[in-house]
Design a protein around this motif. Structure first.
Motif, short mmCIF file in Angstrom:
data_model
loop_
_atom_site.label_atom_id
_atom_site.label_comp_id
_atom_site.label_asym_id
_atom_site.label_seq_id
_atom_site.Cartn_x
_atom_site.Cartn_y
_atom_site.Cartn_z
N VAL A 145 0.71 -1.23 0.28
CA VAL A 145 -0.41 0.19 -0.13
C VAL A 145 0.87 1.06 -0.03
N GLY A 146 0.14 2.46 -0.82
CA GLY A 146 1.09 3.56 -0.81
C GLY A 146 -0.16 4.34 -0.78
N ALA A 147 -0.03 6.31 0.27
CA ALA A 147 -0.77 7.09 -0.05
C ALA A 147 -0.54 7.88 0.32
N GLU A 148 -0.99 9.10 0.10
CA GLU A 148 -0.46 10.71 0.14
C GLU A 148 -0.98 11.28 -0.11
N ASP A 149 -0.65 12.12 1.05
CA ASP A 149 -1.44 13.27 1.59
C ASP A 149 -0.80 14.82 1.64
N LEU A 172 4.04 13.56 4.13
CA LEU A 172 3.19 13.09 3.87
C LEU A 172 3.02 11.71 2.65
N VAL A 173 3.60 11.04 3.23
CA VAL A 173 3.46 9.44 2.26
C VAL A 173 3.61 8.83 2.71
N GLN A 174 2.60 7.86 3.08
CA GLN A 174 3.56 5.82 3.86
C GLN A 174 3.10 5.11 2.77
N SER A 175 3.87 4.34 3.30
CA SER A 175 3.86 2.61 2.54
C SER A 175 3.60 1.91 4.06
#
Length: 230
Positions: free
Chosen positions: A60-64, A94-97
């Motif tokens: 999973v990767g996400a960005e705010d 500001l990004v997570q994995s």
């Protein structure tokens, strides 16, 4: 009456010599979405070939673009996936994995639902199908985030036959990732400002450690994590 083909060893002794099936890993697919949601649903995502021992590993990767956040949970086909390793403790990024794993012996497709701690600009997933693992618990994990460098270091000790998966998220899109130690399976744009890269490897030699890294050619915030399975 004794069996001349078994001699003095007997069937139990012969059974002890049967080797277990080595674990295997198949990359399946990667998908990115850019919809500014807290809960992202990746509908009817491919799960690869069914199998009695199949486990699905989700990267999973996400960005705010505004604030730090966490990856709270992942479900696959309605089944909760166990968290293997995440970068959610890295509150300065500001990004997570993250990596998650779930037993899923049947089903060619399934909805993958990623729940985040807040509405995030974009989210992406990578999917691997693993077979004949001895455990869903990783033998080793690594994670890192960088705000001043585009290079993530995820080195870990491995044994022959180990399966290694890694994921890295970059707060910029349209950039290339170069992996050391793993082979990139996919590079997927999640949105206008973020990208996820997924990579894997089956160890052909033991290493203490195996040098693992992901180097983006351009980045602001970068996170990454990896895990070893047996």
């Amino acid at each position: 009456m004794s069996n001349p083909f078994l001699g003095s060893f007997g069937p139990a002794a012969l059974m002890c010599g049967v080797d277990s099936v080595p674990p295997s890993l198949v990359y399946v697919t990667s998908v990115g979405l850019d919809t500014n949601l807290t809960t992202y649903t990746f509908s009817a995502a491919s799960m690869g070939t069914e199998g009695a021992t199949r486990k699905i590993i989700i990267g999973v990767g996400a960005e705010d673009a505004l604030t730090s956040f966490t990856i709270n949970s992942v479900t696959v086909g309605g089944v909760a996936a166990a968290s293997v390793v995440t970068t959610s403790a890295d509150t300065g990024s500001l990004v997570q994995s993250g990596l998650f794993i779930v037993d899923l012996p049947t089903g060619a497709t399934a909805d993958v639902v990623v729940t985040l701690s807040e509405a995030c600009t974009s989210c992406g997933i990578a999917i691997w199908a693993a077979y004949d693992l001895t455990s869903s618990t990783p033998a080793a994990t690594a994670s890192q985030f960088q705000t001043s460098s585009a290079n993530i270091v995820l080195s870990m000790n491995v044994l022959v036959g180990d399966l290694i998966v890694g994921v890295s998220t970059n707060e910029q899109s349209s950039n290339a990732a170069t992996w050391a130690g793993l082979t990139e399976d996919a590079e997927t744009v999640m949105g206008a400002e973020a990208e996820i890269s997924a990579a894997s490897h089956t160890a052909i030699a033991a290493a203490t450690p195996l040098t693992i890294g992901c180097d983006w050619d351009n980045a602001r915030d970068v996170t990454g994590c990896a895990a070893v399975f047996r």
